[in-house]
Design a protein around this motif. Structure first.
Motif, PDB file in Angstrom:
ATOM      1  N   GLY A   1      21.021  15.825  82.824  1.00  0.00           N
ATOM      2  CA  GLY A   1      20.262  16.837  82.097  1.00  0.00           C
ATOM      3  C   GLY A   1      20.844  17.077  80.720  1.00  0.00           C
ATOM      4  O   GLY A   1      21.974  16.688  80.433  1.00  0.00           O
ATOM      5  N   SER A   2      20.062  17.724  79.863  1.00  0.00           N
ATOM      6  CA  SER A   2      20.514  18.011  78.506  1.00  0.00           C
ATOM      7  C   SER A   2      21.465  19.201  78.493  1.00  0.00           C
ATOM      8  O   SER A   2      21.574  19.946  79.471  1.00  0.00           O
ATOM      9  CB  SER A   2      19.313  18.312  77.612  1.00  0.00           C
ATOM     10  OG  SER A   2      18.697  19.539  78.008  1.00  0.00           O
ATOM     11  N   ALA A   3      22.151  19.391  77.369  1.00  0.00           N
ATOM     12  CA  ALA A   3      23.064  20.516  77.226  1.00  0.00           C
ATOM     13  C   ALA A   3      22.330  21.842  77.404  1.00  0.00           C
ATOM     14  O   ALA A   3      22.814  22.748  78.089  1.00  0.00           O
ATOM     15  CB  ALA A   3      23.747  20.461  75.858  1.00  0.00           C
ATOM     16  N   LEU A   4      21.137  21.967  76.796  1.00  0.00           N
ATOM     17  CA  LEU A   4      20.353  23.192  76.920  1.00  0.00           C
ATOM     18  C   LEU A   4      19.937  23.429  78.365  1.00  0.00           C
ATOM     19  O   LEU A   4      20.038  24.559  78.878  1.00  0.00           O
ATOM     20  CB  LEU A   4      19.113  23.115  76.028  1.00  0.00           C
ATOM     21  CG  LEU A   4      18.101  24.270  76.153  1.00  0.00           C
ATOM     22  CD1 LEU A   4      18.753  25.593  75.824  1.00  0.00           C
ATOM     23  CD2 LEU A   4      16.883  24.013  75.248  1.00  0.00           C
ATOM     24  N   GLN A   5      19.474  22.405  79.030  1.00  0.00           N
ATOM     25  CA  GLN A   5      19.007  22.537  80.407  1.00  0.00           C
ATOM     26  C   GLN A   5      20.132  22.967  81.340  1.00  0.00           C
ATOM     27  O   GLN A   5      19.992  23.929  82.114  1.00  0.00           O
ATOM     28  CB  GLN A   5      18.429  21.208  80.878  1.00  0.00           C
ATOM     29  CG  GLN A   5      17.783  21.254  82.256  1.00  0.00           C
ATOM     30  CD  GLN A   5      17.237  19.895  82.653  1.00  0.00           C
ATOM     31  OE1 GLN A   5      17.897  18.868  82.463  1.00  0.00           O
ATOM     32  NE2 GLN A   5      16.039  19.871  83.188  1.00  0.00           N
TER      33      GLN A   5
ATOM     34  N   PRO B   1      15.972  21.071  86.654  1.00  0.00           N
ATOM     35  CA  PRO B   1      17.002  20.020  86.646  1.00  0.00           C
ATOM     36  C   PRO B   1      16.827  19.020  87.785  1.00  0.00           C
ATOM     37  O   PRO B   1      16.283  19.356  88.843  1.00  0.00           O
ATOM     38  CB  PRO B   1      18.308  20.802  86.800  1.00  0.00           C
ATOM     39  CG  PRO B   1      17.984  22.198  86.423  1.00  0.00           C
ATOM     40  CD  PRO B   1      16.551  22.409  86.811  1.00  0.00           C
ATOM     41  N   ALA B   2      17.313  17.832  87.577  1.00  0.00           N
ATOM     42  CA  ALA B   2      17.313  16.821  88.629  1.00  0.00           C
ATOM     43  C   ALA B   2      18.209  17.273  89.777  1.00  0.00           C
ATOM     44  O   ALA B   2      19.166  18.033  89.576  1.00  0.00           O
ATOM     45  CB  ALA B   2      17.809  15.485  88.072  1.00  0.00           C
ATOM     46  N   ARG B   3      17.912  16.806  90.970  1.00  0.00           N
ATOM     47  CA  ARG B   3      18.682  17.217  92.144  1.00  0.00           C
ATOM     48  C   ARG B   3      20.166  16.892  91.970  1.00  0.00           C
ATOM     49  O   ARG B   3      21.030  17.672  92.396  1.00  0.00           O
ATOM     50  CB  ARG B   3      18.135  16.517  93.386  1.00  0.00           C
ATOM     51  CG  ARG B   3      18.841  16.903  94.681  1.00  0.00           C
ATOM     52  CD  ARG B   3      18.264  16.168  95.873  1.00  0.00           C
ATOM     53  NE  ARG B   3      16.848  16.484  96.073  1.00  0.00           N
ATOM     54  CZ  ARG B   3      16.107  15.953  97.031  1.00  0.00           C
ATOM     55  NH1 ARG B   3      16.634  15.057  97.862  1.00  0.00           N
ATOM     56  NH2 ARG B   3      14.836  16.293  97.153  1.00  0.00           N
TER      57      ARG B   3
END
Length: 297
Positions: free
Chosen positions: A180-184, A65-67
């Motif tokens: 981020g996406s729902a899955l991520q 994930p992004a920070r």
């Protein structure tokens, strides 16, 4: 022009999948909770979810994930995915089902308040009226299911903690979904919670050896359906609507629990329980209506 209705339709379907699985969780927890302690049950459920979501993330090549997403992931993972499940599992051992349902359903009210105060989300008169009607329905269902004398102060406090951690987790997850996406977001939140609950691993191993097969299967189901699938569809819907409005849709859960208990456990509801379930559904219908919005100062 055609994209907007399609997106809203997808969010409604995703929310429907979530509440259906979350309603079924109450039936499964009743079975698994008889053989597994609160922390071990939460760890088994989250470990199952993390493994399944991790496999999907690997196939979909979902990266780190992004920070900017991590504050929301850590908060929702520790408080909602982890804390909420332990508090609820523990609390339901000390209070009757009606009391637990009533206290935990303070959550959507807290979500609406926190999302307005912290996220600046607009609220509508219809949303608050719908929440009030649905909460009244939950109270009716809770009173009709209450066994009387089966509750303790500790159990009430634990259910209240479950409602608070649930609300904070949802509000914290909303900003993370911008990065981020729902899955991520769901996978990493589940993984954070599972790691945090590793101190219960020894207890879980011991209880797996002694637990009857139906209880273990229900624990696995809780990880697959009400956690891996339902939390992902929840995140998908949350990214596409306000936290307050989506939180209000969870008032469908008490009505579905009544129906599922009737169908699968042969627990025939009384007229008061049915009336409360109808109020829950009516409140959700009102809260989903559009109206003039008011933003928190």
């Amino acid at each position: 022009m055609s994209i907007i209705p399609r997106v809203r339709h997808g969010a409604v379907i995703a929310a429907g999948v979530t509440v259906l699985f979350w309603a079924s969780a109450f039936v499964s927890i009743r079975s698994a909770g008889s053989a597994y302690s609160p922390g071990a049950l939460a760890l088994g459920r989250l470990a199952t979810a993390a493994l399944l979501l991790g496999a999907f993330a690997l196939v979909r090549r979902v990266g780190f994930p992004a920070r900017a997403a991590w504050p929301g992931i850590l908060t929702s993972g520790l408080l909602w995915f982890g804390g909420y499940m332990v508090f609820l599992n523990w609390g339901e051992r000390l209070v009757d089902a009606g009391t637990a349902a009533l206290i935990v359903n303070v959550g959507p009210i807290l979500i609406a308040l926190l999302s307005a105060l912290l996220l600046g989300e607009a609220t509508t008169r219809q949303l608050w009226i719908g929440i009030a009607v649905s909460f009244a329905g939950t109270a009716v269902v809770g009173l009709s299911m209450s066994g009387g004398g089966g509750s303790s102060l500790l159990g009430v406090l634990l259910c209240l903690l479950a409602a608070i951690t649930y609300a904070i987790g949802v509000v914290a997850q909303k900003p993370a979904l911008r990065h981020g996406s729902a899955l991520q977001i769901t996978f990493w939140s589940a993984l954070v919670a599972a790691v945090a609950l590793l101190p219960f691993a020894g207890v879980l191993v011991g209880e797996v050896a002694d637990a009857p097969l139906p209880a273990t299967l229900n624990m696995i189901y809780l990880g697959v359906g009400p956690t891996a699938i339902a939390f992902t569809t929840w995140a998908y819907a949350l990214a596409r609507t306000t936290a307050g409005k989506l939180g209000a849709t969870t008032y469908v859960v008490p009505a579905l629990v009544v129906l599922m208990s009737w169908l699968f456990l042969s627990e025939v509801p009384g007229w008061l329980t049915l009336a409360g379930g109808a109020l829950c559904l009516a409140g959700v219908a009102v809260s989903r209506r559009s109206g003039s919005a008011r933003r928190s100062a």
